[in-house]
Scaffold this active site. Structure first.
Site, PDB file in Angstrom:
ATOM      1  N   GLN A   1     -26.473  -3.283  17.755  1.00 57.94           N
ATOM      2  CA  GLN A   1     -25.845  -2.699  18.958  1.00 57.94           C
ATOM      3  C   GLN A   1     -24.507  -2.037  18.630  1.00 57.94           C
ATOM      4  O   GLN A   1     -24.092  -1.112  19.330  1.00 57.94           O
ATOM      5  CB  GLN A   1     -25.612  -3.779  20.026  1.00 57.94           C
ATOM      6  CG  GLN A   1     -26.863  -4.343  20.647  1.00 57.94           C
ATOM      7  CD  GLN A   1     -27.312  -5.608  19.948  1.00 57.94           C
ATOM      8  OE1 GLN A   1     -27.165  -5.746  18.738  1.00 57.94           O
ATOM      9  NE2 GLN A   1     -27.865  -6.532  20.691  1.00 57.94           N
TER      10      GLN A   1
ATOM     11  N   ASP B   1     -21.228 -13.363  26.820  1.00 58.40           N
ATOM     12  CA  ASP B   1     -22.434 -13.516  27.649  1.00 58.40           C
ATOM     13  C   ASP B   1     -22.338 -14.721  28.561  1.00 58.40           C
ATOM     14  O   ASP B   1     -23.001 -14.797  29.591  1.00 58.40           O
ATOM     15  CB  ASP B   1     -23.669 -13.623  26.758  1.00 58.40           C
ATOM     16  CG  ASP B   1     -23.922 -12.286  26.095  1.00 58.40           C
ATOM     17  OD1 ASP B   1     -23.294 -12.036  25.052  1.00 58.40           O
ATOM     18  OD2 ASP B   1     -24.678 -11.490  26.660  1.00 58.40           O
TER      19      ASP B   1
ATOM     20  N   ARG C   1     -29.257  -4.026  28.456  1.00 60.57           N
ATOM     21  CA  ARG C   1     -28.760  -5.257  27.834  1.00 60.57           C
ATOM     22  C   ARG C   1     -27.259  -5.316  28.084  1.00 60.57           C
ATOM     23  O   ARG C   1     -26.675  -4.397  28.671  1.00 60.57           O
ATOM     24  CB  ARG C   1     -29.140  -5.390  26.341  1.00 60.57           C
ATOM     25  CG  ARG C   1     -29.389  -4.150  25.548  1.00 60.57           C
ATOM     26  CD  ARG C   1     -28.180  -3.334  25.268  1.00 60.57           C
ATOM     27  NE  ARG C   1     -27.103  -4.154  24.773  1.00 60.57           N
ATOM     28  CZ  ARG C   1     -25.836  -3.866  24.843  1.00 60.57           C
ATOM     29  NH1 ARG C   1     -25.449  -2.732  25.427  1.00 60.57           N
ATOM     30  NH2 ARG C   1     -24.903  -4.656  24.369  1.00 60.57           N
ATOM     31  N   GLY C   2     -26.627  -6.410  27.618  1.00 56.88           N
ATOM     32  CA  GLY C   2     -25.223  -6.643  27.960  1.00 56.88           C
ATOM     33  C   GLY C   2     -25.199  -7.476  29.235  1.00 56.88           C
ATOM     34  O   GLY C   2     -25.891  -7.159  30.210  1.00 56.88           O
ATOM     35  N   ALA C   3     -24.394  -8.533  29.222  1.00 59.42           N
ATOM     36  CA  ALA C   3     -24.452  -9.523  30.307  1.00 59.42           C
ATOM     37  C   ALA C   3     -24.301  -8.910  31.707  1.00 59.42           C
ATOM     38  O   ALA C   3     -25.137  -9.156  32.589  1.00 59.42           O
ATOM     39  CB  ALA C   3     -23.405 -10.606  30.053  1.00 59.42           C
TER      40      ALA C   3
ATOM     41  N   LYS D   1     -22.541 -12.415  21.110  1.00 60.29           N
ATOM     42  CA  LYS D   1     -23.528 -11.991  20.109  1.00 60.29           C
ATOM     43  C   LYS D   1     -23.356 -12.737  18.785  1.00 60.29           C
ATOM     44  O   LYS D   1     -22.238 -12.980  18.335  1.00 60.29           O
ATOM     45  CB  LYS D   1     -23.373 -10.479  19.909  1.00 60.29           C
ATOM     46  CG  LYS D   1     -24.305  -9.829  18.917  1.00 60.29           C
ATOM     47  CD  LYS D   1     -25.767 -10.104  19.162  1.00 60.29           C
ATOM     48  CE  LYS D   1     -26.232  -9.766  20.548  1.00 60.29           C
ATOM     49  NZ  LYS D   1     -27.593 -10.292  20.836  1.00 60.29           N
TER      50      LYS D   1
HETATM   51  O1  MRU Z   1     -28.127  -8.994  23.185  1.00 67.41           O
HETATM   52  P1  MRU Z   1     -27.204  -8.110  23.952  1.00 67.41           P
HETATM   53  O2  MRU Z   1     -27.117  -6.724  23.430  1.00 67.41           O
HETATM   54  O3  MRU Z   1     -27.497  -8.150  25.436  1.00 67.41           O
HETATM   55  O4  MRU Z   1     -25.781  -8.783  23.742  1.00 67.41           O
HETATM   56  C1  MRU Z   1     -24.651  -8.198  24.300  1.00 67.41           C
HETATM   57  C2  MRU Z   1     -23.410  -8.909  23.961  1.00 67.41           C
HETATM   58  O5  MRU Z   1     -23.408  -9.865  23.228  1.00 67.41           O
HETATM   59  C3  MRU Z   1     -22.165  -8.444  24.630  1.00 67.41           C
HETATM   60  O6  MRU Z   1     -21.055  -8.666  23.811  1.00 67.41           O
HETATM   61  C4  MRU Z   1     -21.974  -9.222  25.938  1.00 67.41           C
HETATM   62  O7  MRU Z   1     -23.124  -9.153  26.718  1.00 67.41           O
HETATM   63  C5  MRU Z   1     -20.831  -8.725  26.705  1.00 67.41           C
HETATM   64  S1  MRU Z   1     -21.204  -7.153  27.389  1.00 67.41           S
HETATM   65  C6  MRU Z   1     -20.009  -6.598  28.384  1.00 67.41           C
END
Ligand code: MRU
Length: 358
Positions: free
Chosen positions: A199, A240, A53-55, A251
């Site tokens: 997270q 994201d 996960r994470g963009a 998030k």
């Molecule tokens: O739902 P997730 O865990 O994928 O969400 C992640 C986030 O919101 C992060 O802040 C975002 O992806 C930036 S990660 C470098």
């Protein structure tokens, strides 16, 4: 980054087994397990179930997923089908579309036997670039942190996980924090737990603890109080999808932190690679699709029991629940966007300058 003294990245291609190895993030902080992904189905499930996960990491994983799928069937029809399945996994992070488009462009016009290798090469290139990009974000963020009063600890509040686990290495919001720690700045991180998936509590706290960075986990509603008490110097989060005019989607709960920061005159910075900017849209509230996930993520919570086994607990009895995964912070609440090319104002004119830099 180091995990128990060994260097790891979140994702790597294994040429012997022709698979991609990822850290299963659903098991952290309790278990550190690396698992293989081979079939398109496994890639899609790993993204939608949030093993990755994470963009930025979602994007790189999808690129490998498309490449390995072409290895089994390099036809245009399979490319189309695989692309559609990968794009459907998680709708909000624009890096997914960005990464798939890059792979598609890299194989455009190639004969079928060449397509899989070229796609894999592009995915590998993106993996290496992501690491360098995030390190550059860290350097620019460090310069900004060095302008703050560091005669006493700098208290930084972060939300969710925008650390190395959300990228290939370094992270986005946590990259300046790692750089600051290495540079000897005295920092302390307030870690929002980040319900419902936690997270912050599960991943950010684990990352910071592995690197020996002072931090404290707080319940999501605590940040505003800390800000009012002068206990937060800066908020630093990831994104994201950020629009061409600087609206930041991140998030769920990020917006409330930005509101509290604004009310308390606390800088609110967003760290992101340029690949997280959706140049096709301006209005984040209108145009960014907000993922809604299973209500079960709100009604239930997972931890470990006294035997060290993963264990699910029900919090909500019979009430309906809903689970919006992201929200949009309007550009006017954002103090600056820390990118690999430098720090930009969250507005259209400044971001046009970034667009020309790429
Ligand atoms: O739902 P997730 O865990 O994928 O969400 C992640 C986030 O919101 C992060 O802040 C975002 O992806 C930036 S990660 C470098």
């Amino acid at each position: 980054m180091q995990v128990n003294g060994t260097a790891h990245t979140t994702i790597a291609y294994d040429p012997q087994q022709q698979c991609v190895r990822i850290i299963d993030q659903t098991l952290l902080p309790h278990r550190f397990e690396i698992i293989p992904l081979q079939s398109l189905h496994e890639f899609c499930a790993a993204i939608s179930d949030m093993q990755v996960r994470g963009a930025p990491l979602i994007g790189i994983t999808a690129a490998y997923g498309l490449a390995l799928s072409l290895h089994h069937d390099a036809s245009a029809a399979n490319e189309q089908a695989a692309t559609e399945q990968l794009l459907a996994t998680r709708p909000t992070a624009v890096n997914l579309r960005w990464a798939i488009t890059r792979v598609q462009n890299a194989i455009k016009g190639l004969a079928e036997p060449e397509r899989a290798a070229a796609a894999l090469q592009e995915a590998e290139a993106m993996r290496l670039e992501d690491s360098a990009t995030c390190e550059a974000i860290g350097e620019h963020g460090l310069s900004m942190l060095q302008t703050l009063d560091h005669s006493r600890p700098i208290n930084i509040l972060t939300h969710c996980n925008a650390g190395w686990l959300a990228t290939v290495d370094w992270g986005t919001a946590l990259a300046p924090i790692y750089k600051a720690h290495q540079a000897g700045l005295d920092i302390h991180i307030w870690v929002d737990e980040t319900r419902p998936r936690n997270q912050g509590a599960s991943l950010t706290a684990w990352e910071l603890q592995q690197q020996g960075i002072p931090h404290t986990v707080i319940a999501d509603n605590t940040g505003g109080h800390l800000m009012q008490q002068g206990m937060v110097d800066l908020c630093l989060v990831g994104s994201d999808r950020t629009t061409a005019s600087g609206d930041v989607c991140n998030k769920i709960g990020t917006y409330l932190k930005a509101l509290a920061a604004s009310d308390n005159h606390i800088p609110f910075y967003v760290a992101l690679p340029a690949s997280t900017i959706d140049w096709e849209i301006d209005d984040g509230l209108r145009d960014i699709p907000i993922e809604q996930r299973s209500a079960k993520e709100v009604t239930h919570i997972t931890g470990i029991n006294q035997h060290g086994e993963l264990h699910e607990v029900q919090l909500v009895a019979n009430s309906p629940a809903c689970n919006y995964a992201f929200d949009v912070t309007p550009a006017r609440l954002v103090s600056g966007l820390i990118t690999e090319h430098g720090i930009y104002q969250a507005d259209k004119i400044s971001l046009q300058g970034l667009k020309r830099q790429r």
